[in-house]
Design an enzyme around this catalytic site. Structure first.
Site, PDB file in Angstrom:
ATOM      1  N   SER A 188      17.005  17.572  51.914  1.00 57.40           N
ATOM      2  CA  SER A 188      16.677  16.445  51.032  1.00 57.40           C
ATOM      3  C   SER A 188      17.830  16.216  50.067  1.00 57.40           C
ATOM      4  CB  SER A 188      15.349  16.712  50.303  1.00 57.40           C
ATOM      5  OG  SER A 188      14.922  15.562  49.604  1.00 57.40           O
ATOM      6  N   THR A 189      17.554  16.125  48.772  1.00 59.68           N
ATOM      7  CA  THR A 189      18.584  15.798  47.790  1.00 59.68           C
ATOM      8  C   THR A 189      19.751  16.782  47.852  1.00 59.68           C
ATOM      9  OG1 THR A 189      16.823  15.005  46.352  1.00 59.68           O
ATOM     10  CG2 THR A 189      18.991  15.315  45.354  1.00 59.68           C
ATOM     11  N   HIS A 215      15.619  13.690  54.197  1.00 58.37           N
ATOM     12  CA  HIS A 215      15.013  12.649  53.370  1.00 58.37           C
ATOM     13  C   HIS A 215      16.116  11.723  52.878  1.00 58.37           C
ATOM     14  CE1 HIS A 215      11.814  15.905  52.252  1.00 58.37           C
ATOM     15  NE2 HIS A 215      11.599  15.402  53.463  1.00 58.37           N
ATOM     16  N   MET A 305      14.399  18.345  46.585  1.00 63.45           N
ATOM     17  CA  MET A 305      13.293  18.357  45.635  1.00 63.45           C
ATOM     18  C   MET A 305      11.988  18.718  46.338  1.00 63.45           C
ATOM     19  SD  MET A 305      13.947  14.988  43.263  1.00 63.45           S
ATOM     20  CE  MET A 305      14.088  13.816  44.611  1.00 63.45           C
ATOM     21  N   ASP A 308       8.606  20.419  50.531  1.00 58.59           N
ATOM     22  CA  ASP A 308       8.423  20.012  51.927  1.00 58.59           C
ATOM     23  C   ASP A 308       9.059  21.034  52.859  1.00 58.59           C
ATOM     24  OD1 ASP A 308       7.586  18.345  54.005  1.00 58.59           O
ATOM     25  OD2 ASP A 308       9.464  17.206  53.999  1.00 58.59           O
TER      26      ASP A 308
END
Length: 366
Positions: A188-189, A215, A305, A308
């Site tokens: 993700s991030t 993501h 973040m 998940d």
């Protein structure tokens, strides 16, 4: 909220935000949006990259939202200049997914921007509240990230060539020398750069298929895949329904679909509900991999973040898979891998360079 928490919030200084956007109407919209949150203070605005650079120098914001296409200096050049001179967390905010914008956005991530977000929908749109909330939450979280100076491109030391990686890293034990059939990665991030680092340093004949959930903002998956492919030595493609995964290939799950895999290395994509707020979700993929591949899978959870994929990395471990979480030191946001580590889901906690070494060594025995 308890009274003590309210008191702490009241005494916490607001997040100092610089909004960079060349359109006056959009700039006004964003300022109005952030003004609705008492924890954020818009201290300045800029209509081009040159103004942004000066504002960062003089006003010292905690975080910046960055437009892409602007006169005099665009979002990529501004991001690069800021990260080389006055490193500050940057969130790219865009409403366009045109090919040129995708390229500029990914270049901005490469230059040091932490995240890319779709501009919130207008007031009155049914998705306005959700999209506005997502941007505000992202800006708040990114403001807490301690970014470091990015040296000018020509000064960046060259990454080690694949043939200099140890063929059998010390982390690999005899028990780990098993036949692996799939590598599943959740990110993700901060993940795009880590994925680029990993894929670009694996050998071109890497014998294990790789499937990735990253993501990323709606509309940017295709450009992201192309960006990864340009720096990798093997094929990187957007997964489609029915894809049969092949060795020396990496597959990125597209936005808006949940991905499952079966024992025949086939990918099934479904327009399904979000899980953990995401579609695609790392949790959905990892659960499927645990069921279909068991001990013959490798699961990797990178920076991001939330949580998940954390519990589902534990499911993979319970089935005998090799499970890896990115270490805190190299993570932009240690939410997802940190949650996995806290659950005991990771058999290894590694930085990107060690992940590459481990995969390269294990591949020789697969």
């Amino acid at each position: 909220m308890p009274d003590s928490a309210k008191t702490a919030l009241a005494h916490r200084p607001p997040i100092r935000l610089l909004v960079v956007e060349d359109s006056p109407s959009v700039r006004e919209f964003l300022v109005y949006l952030f003004a609705s949150d008492q924890e954020i203070q818009v201290i300045a605005t800029a209509s081009n990259g040159e103004e942004a650079l000066e504002a960062v120098k003089t006003r010292k914001p905690d975080v910046i939202t960055m437009d892409l296409h602007m006169p005099r200096m665009d979002g990529y050049a501004a991001t690069r200049a800021i990260m080389e001179n006055y490193p500050t967390p940057i969130v790219v905010v865009t409403d366009s997914t045109a090919s040129d914008d995708r390229s500029t956005t990914l270049s901005a991530l490469e230059a040091g921007a932490l995240a890319v977000m779709k501009r919130p929908t207008g007031i009155g749109h049914p998705d306005h509240a959700a999209t506005a909330r997502e941007l505000i939450q992202t800006v708040k979280l990114m403001s807490e990230i301690k970014v470091v100076k990015r040296w000018a491109k020509q000064k960046t030391p060259a990454a080690p060539a694949p043939d200099t990686l140890p063929p059998e890293p010390p982390l690999m034990t005899p028990a780990a020398r098993k036949h692996f059939r799939l590598v599943a990665i959740g990110s993700s991030t901060g993940g795009p750069l880590v994925l680029q680092q990993i894929l670009s340093h694996l050998p071109k004949d890497f014998p294990i298929p790789i499937i990735i959930v990253q993501h990323i903002a709606q509309g940017f998956a295709e450009g992201f895949v192309q960006w990864l492919a340009e720096s990798s030595k093997f094929a990187v493609a957007l997964a489609v329904n029915g894809t049969v995964m092949m060795p020396a290939h990496a597959y990125v799950v597209p936005n808006g679909f949940q991905a499952n895999v079966d024992t025949y290395a086939r990918v099934t994509l479904k327009k399904d509900a979000a899980e953990n707020g995401h579609c695609p979700s790392v949790s959905t993929l990892f659960r499927s991999v645990a069921n279909a591949y068991g001990a013959s899978a490798i699961g990797i959870l990178l920076t991001g973040m939330g949580k998940d994929g954390a519990a589902e990395l534990g499911l993979m471990r319970d089935q005998g898979a090799l499970t890896i979480a990115q270490d805190k030191e190299s993570s932009v946001v240690h939410g997802m891998p940190g949650a996995a580590i806290a659950l005991g889901a990771a058999t290894q906690v590694l930085g990107p360079d060690k992940i590459v070494s481990l995969l390269a060594g294990l591949a020789q025995h697969s």
